[in-house]
Design a protein around this motif. Structure first.
Motif, short mmCIF file in Angstrom:
data_model
loop_
_atom_site.label_atom_id
_atom_site.label_comp_id
_atom_site.label_asym_id
_atom_site.label_seq_id
_atom_site.Cartn_x
_atom_site.Cartn_y
_atom_site.Cartn_z
N ILE A 17 0.87 -1.17 0.00
CA ILE A 17 0.00 0.00 0.00
C ILE A 17 0.90 1.22 0.00
O ILE A 17 1.89 1.25 0.73
CB ILE A 17 -0.96 -0.01 1.21
CG1 ILE A 17 -1.83 1.24 1.21
CG2 ILE A 17 -0.24 -0.19 2.54
CD1 ILE A 17 -2.95 1.20 2.24
N LYS A 18 0.61 2.18 -0.88
CA LYS A 18 1.44 3.40 -0.86
C LYS A 18 0.53 4.62 -0.95
O LYS A 18 -0.56 4.57 -1.52
CB LYS A 18 2.48 3.38 -1.97
CG LYS A 18 1.93 3.52 -3.36
CD LYS A 18 3.06 3.66 -4.38
CE LYS A 18 2.47 4.11 -5.71
NZ LYS A 18 3.38 4.00 -6.83
N SER A 19 1.00 5.70 -0.35
CA SER A 19 0.23 6.94 -0.39
C SER A 19 0.15 7.42 -1.84
O SER A 19 1.05 7.14 -2.64
CB SER A 19 0.87 7.99 0.51
OG SER A 19 2.20 8.26 0.07
N THR A 20 -0.92 8.13 -2.18
CA THR A 20 -1.09 8.55 -3.59
C THR A 20 0.07 9.45 -4.02
O THR A 20 0.45 9.46 -5.18
CB THR A 20 -2.44 9.27 -3.82
OG1 THR A 20 -2.61 10.24 -2.79
CG2 THR A 20 -3.59 8.29 -3.80
N GLY A 21 0.64 10.20 -3.10
CA GLY A 21 1.82 11.02 -3.42
C GLY A 21 3.10 10.19 -3.50
O GLY A 21 4.12 10.66 -3.96
N GLY A 22 3.03 8.94 -3.05
CA GLY A 22 4.18 8.03 -3.12
C GLY A 22 5.20 8.22 -2.01
O GLY A 22 6.25 7.58 -2.02
N SER A 23 4.90 9.07 -1.02
CA SER A 23 5.92 9.36 -0.02
C SER A 23 6.09 8.24 1.01
O SER A 23 7.17 8.07 1.56
CB SER A 23 5.62 10.68 0.69
OG SER A 23 4.38 10.62 1.35
N VAL A 24 5.03 7.48 1.27
CA VAL A 24 5.16 6.38 2.24
C VAL A 24 4.51 5.12 1.66
O VAL A 24 3.59 5.19 0.84
CB VAL A 24 4.49 6.69 3.61
CG1 VAL A 24 5.18 7.85 4.30
CG2 VAL A 24 3.01 6.95 3.46
N SER A 25 4.99 3.96 2.09
CA SER A 25 4.38 2.70 1.69
C SER A 25 4.63 1.66 2.76
O SER A 25 5.47 1.85 3.64
CB SER A 25 4.94 2.22 0.34
OG SER A 25 6.29 1.84 0.48
N ALA A 26 3.85 0.58 2.68
CA ALA A 26 4.04 -0.53 3.62
C ALA A 26 3.69 -1.82 2.91
O ALA A 26 2.83 -1.84 2.02
CB ALA A 26 3.15 -0.35 4.85
#
Ligand code: ZN
Length: 139
Positions: free
Chosen positions: A47-56
């Motif tokens: 899963i990643k934030s739509t801005g791409g700054s964080v994911s897991a």
């Protein structure tokens, strides 16, 4: 190795499939369908934030929320996300999300039903309250 567990709907504890009462809180597990959870290194989903700054990575069984298992530091910025907002489960192949929140979860803009597993697919956009993420198959 993935293993099959029953995840308590009351407290989120992972119980072995032969248990019909939650080890942690005593809730009835007899209607809780077993799910597969993976172990570190086995993740197929991300899963990643739509801005791409964080994911897991998602192995199965993770909760997301201000007190969730994944991305809690990031979602803490939202006043609208519940402490345990939603949970991801996998059966080893497919991935599902279950919403437990006050402000809801949307999948590609449509609100998903609460307390019910909804299948999600590669490239889907999922929003927990006001925070949007993309689901990716990591294969
Ligand atoms: Zn429990």
């Amino acid at each position: 190795m993935s293993k099959e567990v029953r995840i308590c709907e009351n407290c989120g504890a992972k119980n072995s499939i032969d248990r019909l009462e939650c080890e942690a809180c005593g809730s009835d597990l007899s209607f809780v369908a077993p799910v597969f959870i993976g172990e570190k290194g086995e993740a197929k989903w991300r899963i990643k934030s739509t801005g791409g700054s964080v994911s897991a990575e998602i192995f199965g069984g993770e909760t997301i929320g201000r007190e969730g298992d994944i991305l809690s530091d990031y979602v803490n910025d939202s006043d609208y996300i519940s402490r345990k907002h939603a949970r991801f489960d996998t059966d080893g192949e497919k991935i599902f999300v279950t919403d437990f929140s006050t402000n809801g979860t949307t999948l590609n803009g449509e609100k998903i039903p609460k307390n019910q597993m909804t299948e999600i697919k590669n490239g889907d956009e999922i929003a927990f309250a006001d925070m949007a993420f993309i689901i990716e198959n990591a294969d």
